[in-house]
Scaffold this motif. Structure first.
Motif, PDB file in Angstrom:
ATOM      1  N   LEU A  28      81.430  -6.818  96.307  1.00 50.60           N
ATOM      2  CA  LEU A  28      80.809  -5.266  96.135  1.00 50.60           C
ATOM      3  C   LEU A  28      79.347  -5.728  95.828  1.00 50.60           C
ATOM      4  CD1 LEU A  28      83.257  -3.058  93.989  1.00 50.60           C
ATOM      5  CD2 LEU A  28      82.396  -2.736  96.516  1.00 50.60           C
ATOM      6  N   PHE A  29      79.082  -6.608  95.076  1.00 46.22           N
ATOM      7  CA  PHE A  29      77.585  -7.161  94.826  1.00 46.22           C
ATOM      8  C   PHE A  29      76.914  -7.641  96.200  1.00 46.22           C
ATOM      9  CE2 PHE A  29      79.241  -7.501  90.314  1.00 46.22           C
ATOM     10  CZ  PHE A  29      78.176  -6.877  89.681  1.00 46.22           C
ATOM     11  N   VAL A  30      77.762  -8.201  96.866  1.00 47.21           N
ATOM     12  CA  VAL A  30      77.148  -8.809  98.283  1.00 47.21           C
ATOM     13  C   VAL A  30      76.845  -7.623  99.227  1.00 47.21           C
ATOM     14  CG1 VAL A  30      77.715 -10.064 100.182  1.00 47.21           C
ATOM     15  CG2 VAL A  30      78.092 -11.087  97.868  1.00 47.21           C
ATOM     16  N   ALA A  31      77.882  -6.628  99.083  1.00 45.95           N
ATOM     17  CA  ALA A  31      77.593  -5.520  99.919  1.00 45.95           C
ATOM     18  C   ALA A  31      76.454  -4.688  99.529  1.00 45.95           C
ATOM     19  CB  ALA A  31      78.733  -4.538 100.044  1.00 45.95           C
ATOM     20  N   ALA A  85      75.936   2.695  98.809  1.00 45.37           N
ATOM     21  CA  ALA A  85      75.559   3.811  97.950  1.00 45.37           C
ATOM     22  C   ALA A  85      76.555   5.129  98.652  1.00 45.37           C
ATOM     23  CB  ALA A  85      74.143   4.308  97.990  1.00 45.37           C
ATOM     24  N   GLU A  86      76.851   5.032 100.002  1.00 44.10           N
ATOM     25  CA  GLU A  86      77.464   6.138 100.708  1.00 44.10           C
ATOM     26  C   GLU A  86      79.235   6.069 100.144  1.00 44.10           C
ATOM     27  OE1 GLU A  86      77.038   5.489 104.799  1.00 44.10           O
ATOM     28  OE2 GLU A  86      75.267   6.292 104.950  1.00 44.10           O
ATOM     29  N   HIS A  87      79.526   4.698  99.963  1.00 49.70           N
ATOM     30  CA  HIS A  87      80.832   4.720  99.599  1.00 49.70           C
ATOM     31  C   HIS A  87      81.029   4.651  98.188  1.00 49.70           C
ATOM     32  CE1 HIS A  87      80.895   2.920 103.903  1.00 49.70           C
ATOM     33  NE2 HIS A  87      82.263   3.114 103.854  1.00 49.70           N
ATOM     34  N   MET A  88      79.969   4.273  97.413  1.00 50.74           N
ATOM     35  CA  MET A  88      80.298   4.677  96.014  1.00 50.74           C
ATOM     36  C   MET A  88      80.455   6.124  95.686  1.00 50.74           C
ATOM     37  SD  MET A  88      80.708   1.818  94.468  1.00 50.74           S
ATOM     38  CE  MET A  88      81.798   1.184  95.773  1.00 50.74           C
ATOM     39  N   GLY A 107      82.073   8.267  97.015  1.00 50.05           N
ATOM     40  CA  GLY A 107      83.325   8.452  97.144  1.00 50.05           C
ATOM     41  C   GLY A 107      84.101   8.151  95.756  1.00 50.05           C
ATOM     42  N   LEU A 108      83.513   7.421  94.943  1.00 49.52           N
ATOM     43  CA  LEU A 108      84.264   6.991  93.742  1.00 49.52           C
ATOM     44  C   LEU A 108      83.773   8.208  92.761  1.00 49.52           C
ATOM     45  CD1 LEU A 108      83.540   3.389  93.178  1.00 49.52           C
ATOM     46  CD2 LEU A 108      85.772   4.375  93.693  1.00 49.52           C
ATOM     47  N   ALA A 109      82.739   9.089  93.011  1.00 55.19           N
ATOM     48  CA  ALA A 109      82.481  10.237  92.096  1.00 55.19           C
ATOM     49  C   ALA A 109      83.398  11.453  92.362  1.00 55.19           C
ATOM     50  CB  ALA A 109      81.093  10.678  92.575  1.00 55.19           C
ATOM     51  N   LEU A 110      84.378  11.211  93.593  1.00 57.50           N
ATOM     52  CA  LEU A 110      85.405  12.288  93.650  1.00 57.50           C
ATOM     53  C   LEU A 110      86.656  11.884  92.941  1.00 57.50           C
ATOM     54  CD1 LEU A 110      84.450  13.125  97.472  1.00 57.50           C
ATOM     55  CD2 LEU A 110      83.631  14.645  95.364  1.00 57.50           C
ATOM     56  N   VAL A 111      86.857  10.780  92.759  1.00 54.20           N
ATOM     57  CA  VAL A 111      88.194  10.374  92.094  1.00 54.20           C
ATOM     58  C   VAL A 111      88.404  11.098  90.640  1.00 54.20           C
ATOM     59  CG1 VAL A 111      89.522   8.623  91.120  1.00 54.20           C
ATOM     60  CG2 VAL A 111      87.991   8.260  92.877  1.00 54.20           C
TER      61      VAL A 111
END
Length: 192
Positions: free
Chosen positions: A82-85, A94-97, A99-103
């Motif tokens: 994740l750090f590398v990405a 940022a787009e994929h993180m 999604g974590l806000a919806l958990v």
């Protein structure tokens, strides 16, 4: 000649050796003792091997052992990934993180409980081991401080650190005999 032959046959004949047999009454035959010791060691090793033998595991057991070893490395490597990405492609990250806000929050709590139980026992054991080591180090601290003070007192950088005194003091101390309790006892016994 017949008498000597009869005596030798009596002592060594008939597949016997009276001298050796008599000596073995008083002293163990080293070769026979080594043979017995080897048998005892072999039996002990066989007993240990039987005690600590593990049954042959099947494919499923080996597979489950491998699966049980995956979570820690997977979490560690995943976090590094994740750090590398985040550095390589910040917009994708940022787009994929987002999604974590919806958990939902209860799912976060459940994840926390699972991770805590999985890693908590190991963490607690390591923390207690660390506390024991710190307590042991603190127990040794006064001795370490005393050792450092003694070492600093022996520094040769100070003026006069190696000064033996005046020449007369050195000459006088080389002539005076040292205390010798054994010699004093001997002299006291001679006077009696």
């Amino acid at each position: 000649m017949g008498l000597i032959s009869t005596v030798l046959t009596l002592l060594f004949g008939g597949e016997r050796n009276v001298l050796r047999e008599t000596a073995e009454v008083f002293r163990e035959n080293a070769e026979s003792g080594a043979d017995r010791a080897a048998v005892v060691k072999g039996q002990a090793m066989a007993q240990f091997a039987a005690e600590f033998a593990t049954p042959e595991k099947g494919r499923f057991d080996r597979f489950m052992d491998g699966v049980n070893r995956l979570p820690r490395p997977a979490l560690a490597l995943g976090t590094l990934g994740l750090f590398v990405a985040a550095m390589v492609n910040p917009l994708w990250f940022a787009e994929h993180m987002q999604g974590l806000a919806l958990v939902p929050e209860p799912l976060w709590w459940l994840l926390g409980v699972v991770v805590s139980f999985y890693f908590g026992a190991r963490h607690q054991a390591k923390a207690q081991e660390l506390q024991r080591e710190v307590a042991g180090a603190m127990f040794k601290a006064p001795q370490v401080v005393a050792n450092i003070a003694a070492l600093r007192a022996m520094r040769a950088g100070d003026v006069g650190a190696a000064n033996p005194g005046t020449d007369s003091v050195v000459a006088q101390s080389s002539v005076e005999p040292d205390a010798n309790p054994a010699l004093d006892d001997w002299r006291r016994l001679r006077q009696i």
